[in-house]
Write an enzyme that holds these catalytic residues in place. Structure first.
Site, PDB file in Angstrom:
ATOM      1  N   CYS A 262       7.697  -6.681 -13.502  1.00 51.02           N
ATOM      2  CA  CYS A 262       8.183  -7.611 -12.487  1.00 51.02           C
ATOM      3  C   CYS A 262       7.224  -8.783 -12.311  1.00 51.02           C
ATOM      4  CB  CYS A 262       8.390  -6.896 -11.149  1.00 51.02           C
ATOM      5  SG  CYS A 262       6.886  -6.185 -10.459  1.00 51.02           S
TER       6      CYS A 262
ATOM      7  N   CYS B  74      21.962 -18.816   4.529  1.00 45.66           N
ATOM      8  CA  CYS B  74      21.400 -18.133   5.692  1.00 45.66           C
ATOM      9  C   CYS B  74      20.836 -19.151   6.676  1.00 45.66           C
ATOM     10  CB  CYS B  74      20.295 -17.177   5.246  1.00 45.66           C
ATOM     11  SG  CYS B  74      19.505 -16.286   6.611  1.00 45.66           S
TER      12      CYS B  74
ATOM     13  N   CYS C 288      21.172 -10.233   7.235  1.00 49.14           N
ATOM     14  CA  CYS C 288      20.538 -10.848   6.073  1.00 49.14           C
ATOM     15  C   CYS C 288      21.551 -10.852   4.936  1.00 49.14           C
ATOM     16  CB  CYS C 288      19.282 -10.085   5.656  1.00 49.14           C
ATOM     17  SG  CYS C 288      18.537 -10.696   4.115  1.00 49.14           S
TER      18      CYS C 288
ATOM     19  N   CYS D 231      12.283 -18.118   7.828  1.00 51.33           N
ATOM     20  CA  CYS D 231      11.972 -16.788   7.302  1.00 51.33           C
ATOM     21  C   CYS D 231      11.320 -16.926   5.936  1.00 51.33           C
ATOM     22  CB  CYS D 231      13.263 -15.971   7.213  1.00 51.33           C
ATOM     23  SG  CYS D 231      13.117 -14.444   6.275  1.00 51.33           S
TER      24      CYS D 231
END
Length: 407
Positions: free
Chosen positions: A364, A65, A144, A71
């Site tokens: 997570c 990217c 993206c 970002c």
């Protein structure tokens, strides 16, 4: 002023770590074994900004990217997949070690699949994108590469919504790819007038959105947003939590089913819309509990309308304030719990005193996962299996599934 540093390892946030005379220095976008030139950040002297790589690692690769490094969405696009997955596994190993748990940890399963099926886009004064790394500035993007092709229409729709609501207020757009189209919930807009609502409905039609809501309130629905979970078809409430990728959901569900074994009555705690509960109900009775009333209602409707499922008892219950007690779990053969990132301290304490034969823990966050497992182990459970799952490629996040058996 810059320093020349040698990177020794990658930290839990994805930064390269070098050891200096004054302590550890953290250098984003650097890899183990590399010699780099880095500049100190005045407000955070332990942090460095990467100036250039003097001696690159053979594990370094070209990021996919053009926004990488600006970002804040990705931390490790410059790292080849195999060592990256080994690092994800090591994050779990280290979290367990810090809690004094010595257990075999399997290789990390790559569950990126086609990419992420849900995204939160930020909008500021008509621009749409993600926030800059460690800053509050917006990085405007047009695409993206981490997102699933099913989210291809997300950015065009977000640009149209942001252009209409361009009044200086920061917007967050939560967008989910469902089986019937995009489900969009707008946050932060403030109250809408009739003209704005009508214009948003036209945008929803033009971009073929399944549903468009504002803070959960309906603006337009062109078709019912639906997700298939096992045999069931579920209509999620706006902004509902889902596993990040389809492959991630399938992988975690398979692990949960395998670890639950032949249990005939299973409690699924922090069940959400039924990611595990609806699959488990294909072979066992299920008690499903979660604090989100909308998610529980969606699960209840899906279970009632799906043939071939065992009974599913749903409860809207705050498991942080009202955890399931041993009496509530009487007759339960296995417990599955998948709490938010903060873990389930109180529920783990009570589970530790229970007689449930098998507990399947999903998380997570390896740190809170290990903390809760330590509680269960102290209560007489034995950790027999740990499996890391990576559905957050290029980020420092990792899922983990563990099986515990009562001694």
């Amino acid at each position: 002023m810059t320093d020349v540093l040698t990177i020794e390892r990658i930290g839990h946030r994805g930064d390269g770590i070098a050891v200096t005379a004054t302590g550890e220095a953290f250098v984003p976008y650097a890899l183990p074994g590399e010699t780099v030139e880095a500049a100190a950040e005045p407000e955070h002297p332990e942090r460095r900004s990467l100036v250039r790589v003097i001696t690159p690692s053979p594990e370094r690769m070209t990021p996919i990217c053009p926004h990488f490094g600006i970002c804040g969405g990705c931390a490790t696009q410059h790292w080849q997949l195999a060592p990256y997955l080994a690092w994800k596994r090591q994050l779990v190993v280290e979290a367990l070690r810090l809690e004094g748990i010595d257990a075999p940890v399997e290789d990390c399963i790559d569950a990126h699949g086609e990419g992420r099926r849900r995204v939160t886009l930020h909008a500021r004064n008509g621009s749409v994108g993600f926030m800059e790394a460690r800053a509050h500035r917006l990085v405007a993007i047009e695409r993206c590469p981490v997102l699933s092709p099913a989210l291809a229409g997300a950015l065009p729709a977000a640009h149209a919504i942001a252009a209409l609501l361009r009044d200086g207020k920061p917007l967050d757009l939560q967008i989910t790819a469902t089986d019937t189209g995009l489900d969009v919930d707008v946050r932060g807009s403030g109250a809408l007038n009739a003209n704005q609502s009508a214009a948003l409905a036209r945008i929803a039609a033009a971009h073929r959105l399944a549903r468009l809501t504002r803070h959960g309130e309906m603006i337009a629905q062109n078709t019912v947003p639906v997700l298939r979970i096992g045999k069931a078809m579920v209509t999620p409430p706006p902004g509902a939590f889902l596993q990040a990728t389809v492959t991630g959901e399938d992988t975690l569900s398979t692990l949960v089913m395998d670890n639950a074994g032949k249990a005939k009555h299973i409690a699924d705690l922090f069940c959400g819309i039924g990611t595990f509960a609806l699959r488990l109900a294909e072979r066992a009775r299920v008690l499903a509990a979660d604090s989100e009333g909308g998610a529980i209602e969606a699960l209840k409707k899906a279970a009632a309308s799906t043939q071939g499922l065992k009974p599913v008892d749903t409860q809207a219950r705050d498991l942080f304030r009202r955890p399931m007690l041993p009496l509530d779990l009487k007759g339960i053969d296995a417990v599955v719990f998948d709490p938010p990132r903060q873990g389930a301290t109180e529920q783990a304490k009570i589970l530790a005193t229970s007689a449930v034969p098998v507990i399947v823990a999903v998380s997570c966050n390896p740190a809170t996962f290990a903390r809760d497992l330590r509680t269960l182990i102290a209560g007489g459970y034995r950790l027999t299996r740990v499996t890391p799952v990576d559905q957050f490629r290029y980020s420092p996040h990792v899922e983990v599934v563990g099986r515990l058996e009562k001694r």
